[in-house]
Design a protein around this motif. Structure first.
Motif, PDB file in Angstrom:
ATOM      1  N   LEU A 232      15.917  15.111  60.381  1.00 58.98           N
ATOM      2  CA  LEU A 232      17.144  14.449  59.966  1.00 58.98           C
ATOM      3  C   LEU A 232      17.391  14.629  58.471  1.00 58.98           C
ATOM      4  O   LEU A 232      18.524  14.845  58.032  1.00 58.98           O
ATOM      5  N   ALA A 233      16.349  14.555  57.699  1.00 62.24           N
ATOM      6  CA  ALA A 233      16.492  14.628  56.245  1.00 62.24           C
ATOM      7  C   ALA A 233      16.923  16.012  55.766  1.00 62.24           C
ATOM      8  O   ALA A 233      17.530  16.147  54.703  1.00 62.24           O
ATOM      9  N   THR A 234      16.629  17.070  56.528  1.00 61.13           N
ATOM     10  CA  THR A 234      17.005  18.419  56.108  1.00 61.13           C
ATOM     11  C   THR A 234      18.494  18.689  56.279  1.00 61.13           C
ATOM     12  O   THR A 234      19.033  19.624  55.675  1.00 61.13           O
ATOM     13  N   LYS A 235      19.150  17.938  57.149  1.00 57.73           N
ATOM     14  CA  LYS A 235      20.589  18.058  57.418  1.00 57.73           C
ATOM     15  C   LYS A 235      20.972  19.393  58.060  1.00 57.73           C
ATOM     16  O   LYS A 235      22.140  19.763  58.084  1.00 57.73           O
ATOM     17  N   THR A 236      20.037  20.136  58.585  1.00 57.36           N
ATOM     18  CA  THR A 236      20.371  21.451  59.138  1.00 57.36           C
ATOM     19  C   THR A 236      20.636  21.414  60.634  1.00 57.36           C
ATOM     20  O   THR A 236      21.325  22.293  61.151  1.00 57.36           O
ATOM     21  N   GLY A 237      20.095  20.432  61.336  1.00 60.60           N
ATOM     22  CA  GLY A 237      20.307  20.342  62.775  1.00 60.60           C
ATOM     23  C   GLY A 237      21.299  19.241  63.108  1.00 60.60           C
ATOM     24  O   GLY A 237      21.515  18.309  62.327  1.00 60.60           O
ATOM     25  N   GLY A 238      21.921  19.330  64.268  1.00 62.28           N
ATOM     26  CA  GLY A 238      22.874  18.312  64.685  1.00 62.28           C
ATOM     27  C   GLY A 238      22.182  17.017  65.069  1.00 62.28           C
ATOM     28  O   GLY A 238      21.075  17.027  65.625  1.00 62.28           O
ATOM     29  N   ASN A 239      22.843  15.905  64.795  1.00 63.53           N
ATOM     30  CA  ASN A 239      22.316  14.594  65.161  1.00 63.53           C
ATOM     31  C   ASN A 239      23.252  13.970  66.194  1.00 63.53           C
ATOM     32  O   ASN A 239      24.448  13.821  65.948  1.00 63.53           O
ATOM     33  N   LEU A 240      22.690  13.617  67.329  1.00 61.91           N
ATOM     34  CA  LEU A 240      23.450  13.095  68.460  1.00 61.91           C
ATOM     35  C   LEU A 240      23.387  11.573  68.460  1.00 61.91           C
ATOM     36  O   LEU A 240      22.300  10.988  68.428  1.00 61.91           O
TER      37      LEU A 240
ATOM     38  N   VAL B 156      17.149  17.466  72.996  1.00 64.73           N
ATOM     39  CA  VAL B 156      17.811  18.060  71.835  1.00 64.73           C
ATOM     40  C   VAL B 156      16.807  18.600  70.823  1.00 64.73           C
ATOM     41  O   VAL B 156      17.135  19.507  70.043  1.00 64.73           O
ATOM     42  N   ARG B 157      15.585  18.100  70.829  1.00 67.00           N
ATOM     43  CA  ARG B 157      14.558  18.700  69.959  1.00 67.00           C
ATOM     44  C   ARG B 157      14.340  20.161  70.332  1.00 67.00           C
ATOM     45  O   ARG B 157      14.051  20.999  69.472  1.00 67.00           O
ATOM     46  N   GLU B 158      14.480  20.477  71.613  1.00 66.46           N
ATOM     47  CA  GLU B 158      14.284  21.851  72.077  1.00 66.46           C
ATOM     48  C   GLU B 158      15.291  22.813  71.451  1.00 66.46           C
ATOM     49  O   GLU B 158      15.029  24.012  71.349  1.00 66.46           O
ATOM     50  N   VAL B 159      16.441  22.282  71.042  1.00 66.19           N
ATOM     51  CA  VAL B 159      17.478  23.145  70.462  1.00 66.19           C
ATOM     52  C   VAL B 159      17.657  22.853  68.975  1.00 66.19           C
ATOM     53  O   VAL B 159      18.695  23.192  68.390  1.00 66.19           O
ATOM     54  N   GLY B 160      16.663  22.224  68.372  1.00 64.03           N
ATOM     55  CA  GLY B 160      16.680  22.012  66.936  1.00 64.03           C
ATOM     56  C   GLY B 160      17.476  20.815  66.476  1.00 64.03           C
ATOM     57  O   GLY B 160      17.790  20.695  65.284  1.00 64.03           O
ATOM     58  N   GLY B 161      17.818  19.913  67.394  1.00 62.63           N
ATOM     59  CA  GLY B 161      18.609  18.749  67.038  1.00 62.63           C
ATOM     60  C   GLY B 161      17.811  17.458  67.104  1.00 62.63           C
ATOM     61  O   GLY B 161      16.603  17.449  67.379  1.00 62.63           O
TER      62      GLY B 161
ATOM     63  N   THR C  69      19.787  15.623  80.601  1.00 64.75           N
ATOM     64  CA  THR C  69      19.329  16.381  79.438  1.00 64.75           C
ATOM     65  C   THR C  69      20.343  17.447  79.042  1.00 64.75           C
ATOM     66  O   THR C  69      20.577  17.689  77.848  1.00 64.75           O
ATOM     67  N   GLU C  70      20.985  18.070  80.024  1.00 61.85           N
ATOM     68  CA  GLU C  70      22.008  19.063  79.709  1.00 61.85           C
ATOM     69  C   GLU C  70      23.215  18.417  79.037  1.00 61.85           C
ATOM     70  O   GLU C  70      23.836  19.021  78.143  1.00 61.85           O
ATOM     71  N   GLY C  71      23.551  17.193  79.445  1.00 63.79           N
ATOM     72  CA  GLY C  71      24.663  16.492  78.811  1.00 63.79           C
ATOM     73  C   GLY C  71      24.431  16.294  77.327  1.00 63.79           C
ATOM     74  O   GLY C  71      25.342  16.456  76.508  1.00 63.79           O
ATOM     75  N   ALA C  72      23.191  15.958  76.963  1.00 66.39           N
ATOM     76  CA  ALA C  72      22.865  15.783  75.539  1.00 66.39           C
ATOM     77  C   ALA C  72      22.967  17.100  74.787  1.00 66.39           C
ATOM     78  O   ALA C  72      23.557  17.175  73.690  1.00 66.39           O
ATOM     79  N   LYS C  73      22.394  18.165  75.343  1.00 64.01           N
ATOM     80  CA  LYS C  73      22.467  19.472  74.695  1.00 64.01           C
ATOM     81  C   LYS C  73      23.917  19.942  74.566  1.00 64.01           C
ATOM     82  O   LYS C  73      24.317  20.517  73.550  1.00 64.01           O
ATOM     83  N   ARG C  74      24.694  19.716  75.637  1.00 63.78           N
ATOM     84  CA  ARG C  74      26.083  20.170  75.620  1.00 63.78           C
ATOM     85  C   ARG C  74      26.873  19.470  74.517  1.00 63.78           C
ATOM     86  O   ARG C  74      27.679  20.094  73.823  1.00 63.78           O
ATOM     87  N   ALA C  75      26.651  18.174  74.356  1.00 64.75           N
ATOM     88  CA  ALA C  75      27.376  17.442  73.315  1.00 64.75           C
ATOM     89  C   ALA C  75      27.115  18.050  71.941  1.00 64.75           C
ATOM     90  O   ALA C  75      28.053  18.273  71.165  1.00 64.75           O
ATOM     91  N   LEU C  76      25.849  18.331  71.627  1.00 67.07           N
ATOM     92  CA  LEU C  76      25.542  18.928  70.326  1.00 67.07           C
ATOM     93  C   LEU C  76      26.122  20.324  70.195  1.00 67.07           C
ATOM     94  O   LEU C  76      26.540  20.737  69.104  1.00 67.07           O
ATOM     95  N   SER C  77      26.156  21.064  71.303  1.00 64.44           N
ATOM     96  CA  SER C  77      26.682  22.437  71.240  1.00 64.44           C
ATOM     97  C   SER C  77      28.169  22.466  70.916  1.00 64.44           C
ATOM     98  O   SER C  77      28.700  23.504  70.498  1.00 64.44           O
TER      99      SER C  77
END
Length: 602
Positions: free
Chosen positions: A61-69, A96-101, A260-268
């Motif tokens: 979270l502190a790096t600000k590089t990945g999406g936060n859901l 979402v950790r799997e996709v860097g979020g 789990t796909e719903g969470a990934k989809r939202a960040l995408s």
């Protein structure tokens, strides 16, 4: 397929009617978008506060590089439909950790069960809970640390409240994630029969309790087609669910995969990537028209004739009941699910479900095909079905033929040629009726009235043997300003008994009925309400009314009624107890039913 002319014209007039308010809303969303990813503007102290409880996700979270859901949840384990949500936040964090979020529970919103509060004082908070949920959603997301959001909700006021709240943050992508229906228990008809026997005194409370526990027996949504399951239908027709996800039962491998796909989809879909799809672009005028079409084709809950108005206004879109009436005249009834059939939603899903209906309606030009959705461009995505494969979750083409024509039918052979809801209007005001479960011989009732100011008084009159002969039961001072517009579903057994013994009977009220009601003609949401001096306040016992679902008439036939002094009612007993004292400001400011019965402005 050419777009249906009525669908096109209704959509065009909604766009024109909404031009000013929609433009203001979209300008507000554009301003929010322009600020960029949310966390970048926060002070270091603010970020530290936001991340302090995030455990293994603090550094990311502190790096600000990945999406936060942001997860907005209506979890509690008193509602069977919402109990499965207990597990969802952890499933989503892991996914979402799997996709860097990262994912955080942004906040919880209240979720009450109308089934528990039917006939009780708590029901007077039910409709207001929708606007509280919207407000709580706003508070949850006000920390402004999220790039996308998922919304966990199913039941009656919860999904509409979440949609209203989501539109306040319409610059964020949103995916609505359901929990699914409980597995089938005893049949809904068997349950209704025991309720009627109990109302007649033919069986005792022990038999009634056993029947109810056999129907409501595990986690998941109640399996009849009431407001909760109508909400789930709308989320697919309007593009906020993953395709085919509404009626997958809880605690199954497929349900977890969809979660789990719903969470990934939202960040995408966030502005951090190349597929930015904010909620404000999904929930446009076409999406709401598609939702109304779904409501008509499935014979859904009358509660949505209030909620859709309020949901649309949250995005600057102005709907009215004439829009519903005009679409109802064009859209045939393609589904029979209890209470307008024997099947429950599990049977409906197995017979082809929403994917099959969307296929048929698209083929017939009765849906806008070009809407944006969380599944991509175009509503055709919602004709597919989710499956688990060796590669994980995949979508395949759904059935193009009904697998049980007693439950779902093609456009070429509908259950009836028009929709499941009727708009009523006349010198009594305006109201609505769910007609999908009302037999043809019961759709017109002309009879003298018996007037009550409380549903308990109506039930006592029935028990005393006073309600004989043809009669229209009027229950007034039940509108949003009077007492929060409770559902009057506890009247259903008595009304069905009267109808069953050959009486012509109807209900007329400025209150609501359950989304599962329907076999007795009920003119509900009557506006103006009695407390506003609506014509319903002038009625007296013996006046003759005509309730006609075929022509849409809601008429006082007795002359001189409106020359009287309107009735008043002692509403002091509605003002306190069970939390009602906390909602006096809501009762004072709420709009009328025909504008959505919202405290956010008429």
């Amino acid at each position: 397929m050419t777009l249906n002319a009525t669908l096109k014209s209704v959509t065009e007039r909604i766009i024109k009617r909404s031009e000013g308010s929609r433009g203001i809303y979209l300008e507000r969303m554009a301003a929010a978008k322009s600020k960029g990813p949310s966390r970048a503007h926060l002070s270091c102290s603010g970020q530290a506060h936001a991340y302090a409880g995030a455990g293994p996700d603090q550094a990311a979270l502190a790096t600000k590089t990945g999406g936060n859901l942001g997860i907005v949840t209506a979890y509690n384990d008193m509602l069977s439909a919402h109990q499965p949500f207990e597990r969802y936040p952890q499933l989503m964090r892991d996914a979402v950790r799997e996709v860097g979020g990262t994912a955080q529970v942004a906040g919880g919103v209240p979720a009450m069960c109308d089934g528990v509060t039917q006939g009780e004082a708590g029901m007077e908070l039910s409709l207001f809970s929708r606007d509280v949920i919207a407000m709580a959603t706003g508070i949850a997301l006000s920390h402004n640390t999220f790039d996308a959001a998922v919304y966990l909700g199913v039941c009656d006021k919860i999904v509409p409240g979440l949609v209203i709240g989501a539109q306040a943050f319409g610059h964020l992508p949103a995916v609505f994630v359901p929990a699914g229906p409980m597995t089938s228990g005893i049949s809904n008809d068997d349950k209704a029969e025991v309720r009627q026997k109990f109302a007649k005194g033919e069986v005792g409370r022990e038999a009634l309790m056993a029947s109810e526990m056999g129907a409501y027996h595990g986690p998941g949504t109640c399996t009849f087609y009431g407001t909760a399951n109508t909400n789930q239908m709308l989320m697919e027709f309007m593009g906020l669910h993953l395709p085919g996800s509404s009626f997958v039962t809880p605690n199954t491998e497929l349900r977890d995969a969809l979660t789990t796909e719903g969470a990934k989809r939202a960040l995408s879909l966030s502005a951090l990537g190349n597929n930015y799809t904010p909620t404000c672009e999904i929930l446009d005028e076409k999406a709401f028209v598609n939702g109304i079409v779904g409501l008509m084709a499935t014979g859904g809950s009358t509660n949505l004739l209030i909620h859709l108005l309020a949901m649309a206004r949250a995005g600057g879109i102005i709907l009215d009941w004439q829009d519903f009436a005009d679409l109802s005249a064009e859209v045939p009834l393609l589904a029979r699910v209890y209470p307008n059939g024997l099947a429950d939603v599990n049977h409906f899903h197995a017979a082809g479900g929403l994917g099959y209906l969307i296929h048929e309606l698209l083929k017939g030009g009765l849906l806008h095909p070009d809407t944006k959705t969380v599944a991509g461009e175009g509503l055709a995505n919602y004709t597919t079905e989710p499956f688990l494969s060796d590669e994980g979750l995949v979508w395949r083409a759904g059935t193009e033929t009904s697998l049980n024509e007693k439950i779902v039918r093609p456009l070429s052979d509908p259950f009836q040629v028009n929709g499941g809801l009727s708009h009523l209007k006349g010198n009594l005001g305006t109201g609505v009726m769910k007609i999908s479960a009302v037999s043809a011989e019961h759709r017109v009732v002309q009879a003298p009235v018996r007037v009550f100011h409380d549903q308990e008084d109506a039930k006592q009159a029935f028990k005393a043997g006073e309600l004989t002969g043809d009669v229209i039961i009027v229950v007034r001072f039940q509108g949003p300003k009077a007492n929060g517009m409770p559902e009057l579903h506890s009247l259903t057994p008595m009304l069905q008994i009267m109808q069953g013994r050959g009486q012509k009977v109807a209900l007329v009220t400025d209150g609501r009925m359950s989304g599962a009601s329907g076999k007795v003609p009920s003119a509900i949401h009557v506006s103006p309400e009695a407390l506003d001096g609506g014509p319903i306040a002038y009625l007296q016992d013996g006046d003759e009314l005509r309730v006609d679902a075929l022509t849409g008439a809601l008429e006082i036939l007795t002359e001189g009624v409106l020359d009287r002094t309107p009735a008043t009612a002692d509403l002091s007993q509605n003002e306190a107890g069970m939390g009602r004292e906390l909602f006096s400001a809501f009762r004072a400011s709420v709009g009328s039913a025909d504008t959505g019965a919202s405290v956010f402005g008429a």
